[in-house]
Write a protein that holds these residues in place. Structure first.
Motif, PDB file in Angstrom:
ATOM      1  N   CYS A 150      -7.409  -2.295   0.217  1.00 36.35           N
ATOM      2  CA  CYS A 150      -8.422  -1.777   1.146  1.00 36.35           C
ATOM      3  C   CYS A 150      -9.487  -2.830   1.433  1.00 36.35           C
ATOM      4  CB  CYS A 150      -9.066  -0.526   0.572  1.00 36.35           C
ATOM      5  SG  CYS A 150      -8.005   0.932   0.599  1.00 36.35           S
ATOM      6  N   ASP A 192       2.291   1.810  -3.531  1.00 36.59           N
ATOM      7  CA  ASP A 192       1.308   2.316  -4.491  1.00 36.59           C
ATOM      8  C   ASP A 192       0.953   3.782  -4.213  1.00 36.59           C
ATOM      9  OD1 ASP A 192       0.870   0.083  -6.195  1.00 36.59           O
ATOM     10  OD2 ASP A 192      -0.229  -0.896  -4.594  1.00 36.59           O
ATOM     11  N   ILE A 193       0.846   4.136  -2.946  1.00 33.03           N
ATOM     12  CA  ILE A 193       0.556   5.535  -2.603  1.00 33.03           C
ATOM     13  C   ILE A 193       1.714   6.444  -3.030  1.00 33.03           C
ATOM     14  CG2 ILE A 193       0.198   7.133  -0.683  1.00 33.03           C
ATOM     15  CD1 ILE A 193      -1.295   4.887   0.759  1.00 33.03           C
ATOM     16  N   CYS A 220      -2.375   1.562 -10.035  1.00 37.02           N
ATOM     17  CA  CYS A 220      -2.258   1.954  -8.620  1.00 37.02           C
ATOM     18  C   CYS A 220      -3.616   1.908  -7.934  1.00 37.02           C
ATOM     19  CB  CYS A 220      -1.658   3.352  -8.514  1.00 37.02           C
ATOM     20  SG  CYS A 220       0.085   3.465  -8.919  1.00 37.02           S
ATOM     21  N   ILE A 241      -6.858   9.160   0.661  1.00 37.01           N
ATOM     22  CA  ILE A 241      -5.942   8.132   1.165  1.00 37.01           C
ATOM     23  C   ILE A 241      -4.927   8.728   2.130  1.00 37.01           C
ATOM     24  CG2 ILE A 241      -4.120   6.519   0.491  1.00 37.01           C
ATOM     25  CD1 ILE A 241      -5.669   6.079  -2.120  1.00 37.01           C
ATOM     26  N   LEU A 250       0.833  -1.207   0.000  1.00 36.60           N
ATOM     27  CA  LEU A 250       0.000   0.000   0.000  1.00 36.60           C
ATOM     28  C   LEU A 250       0.868   1.258   0.000  1.00 36.60           C
ATOM     29  CD1 LEU A 250      -2.882   1.134   0.127  1.00 36.60           C
ATOM     30  CD2 LEU A 250      -2.712   1.067   2.622  1.00 36.60           C
ATOM     31  N   ARG A 272      -4.734  -1.743  -7.309  1.00 34.98           N
ATOM     32  CA  ARG A 272      -4.058  -2.390  -6.176  1.00 34.98           C
ATOM     33  C   ARG A 272      -4.502  -1.791  -4.846  1.00 34.98           C
ATOM     34  NH1 ARG A 272       0.367  -2.410  -9.883  1.00 34.98           N
ATOM     35  NH2 ARG A 272       1.134  -0.449  -9.027  1.00 34.98           N
ATOM     36  N   ILE A 273      -4.648  -0.464  -4.797  1.00 32.79           N
ATOM     37  CA  ILE A 273      -5.110   0.182  -3.556  1.00 32.79           C
ATOM     38  C   ILE A 273      -6.515  -0.304  -3.207  1.00 32.79           C
ATOM     39  CG2 ILE A 273      -5.793   2.391  -2.548  1.00 32.79           C
ATOM     40  CD1 ILE A 273      -3.474   3.662  -4.157  1.00 32.79           C
TER      41      ILE A 273
END
Length: 200
Positions: A175, A8-9, A167, A39, A5, A170-171
């Motif tokens: 989550c 990706d962020i 992204c 986020i 995470l 995947r996020i």
């Protein structure tokens, strides 16, 4: 989960920074910024924090269950001891034992109340995660995906938008994994809490 995470962020952050001047007025960029802001807000907890809450939640439930079992056994032993002293007609000793046991019970009840308050706080935090935070992130990701796909279908800025879409995907998955883990823990522990409340 936490490392994935975070990666990706970070990728999404770099992507938005490097393409800000060129895309800042486009609807897909504004919606991507909305997702990123949600986020990065303080309301979105990290996986480490959620795992910490889960660990505390499990530990407190088990501790309260063990204490209730211990209190039941202690009350039986105390009652037998009081009956023994009464049979021996030692009234002063019986009163001292009862006062000592009452003080001990009061201390145990205070500790138990603190644990229950802490448990209620953790349950409230986990509830916010699965009923507010994760649904908000999911909703914003879905809201941002539509204009991104529309722009990709036109053949514009494909590298930039496909990386952003990856992204978001995947996020979104991470989550949902976080929410699933919280729900599974609650499903496992809530019946034990119901038994605990029924015993009390």
């Amino acid at each position: 989960y936490h490392d994935a995470l975070t990666l990706d962020i970070h990728t999404l952050s770099l992507l938005l920074q490097r393409n800000h001047d060129q895309h800042r007025r486009c609807i897909y960029y504004r919606r991507m910024t909305m997702v990123f802001s949600a986020i990065r807000s303080n309301r979105f907890p990290s996986f480490d924090k959620v795992n910490g809450w889960i660990g505390q939640f499990k530990g407190l439930v088990r501790l309260l269950m063990d204490e209730c079992k211990g209190l039941t056994l202690n009350s039986v032993r105390r009652r037998r001891k009081e009956e023994q002293w009464t049979l021996e007609n030692n009234e002063l000793a019986t009163i001292e034992i009862m006062q000592h046991n009452n003080d001990k019970d009061t201390l145990q009840q205070q500790q138990q109340q603190q644990q229950i308050n802490q448990l209620a706080t953790i349950i409230q935090q986990l509830k916010i995660v699965i009923t507010q935070t994760i649904p908000q992130i999911k909703s914003r990701i879905i809201h941002a995906t539509s204009p991104i796909l529309c722009e990709i279908s036109r053949g514009y800025f494909v590298p930039f938008l496909t990386v952003a879409l990856a992204c978001f995907g995947r996020i979104h998955t991470l989550c949902l994994s976080m929410g699933r883990e919280v729900v599974m823990v609650l499903q496992e522990m809530i019946p034990q809490l119901k038994v605990l409340c029924g015993d009390n």
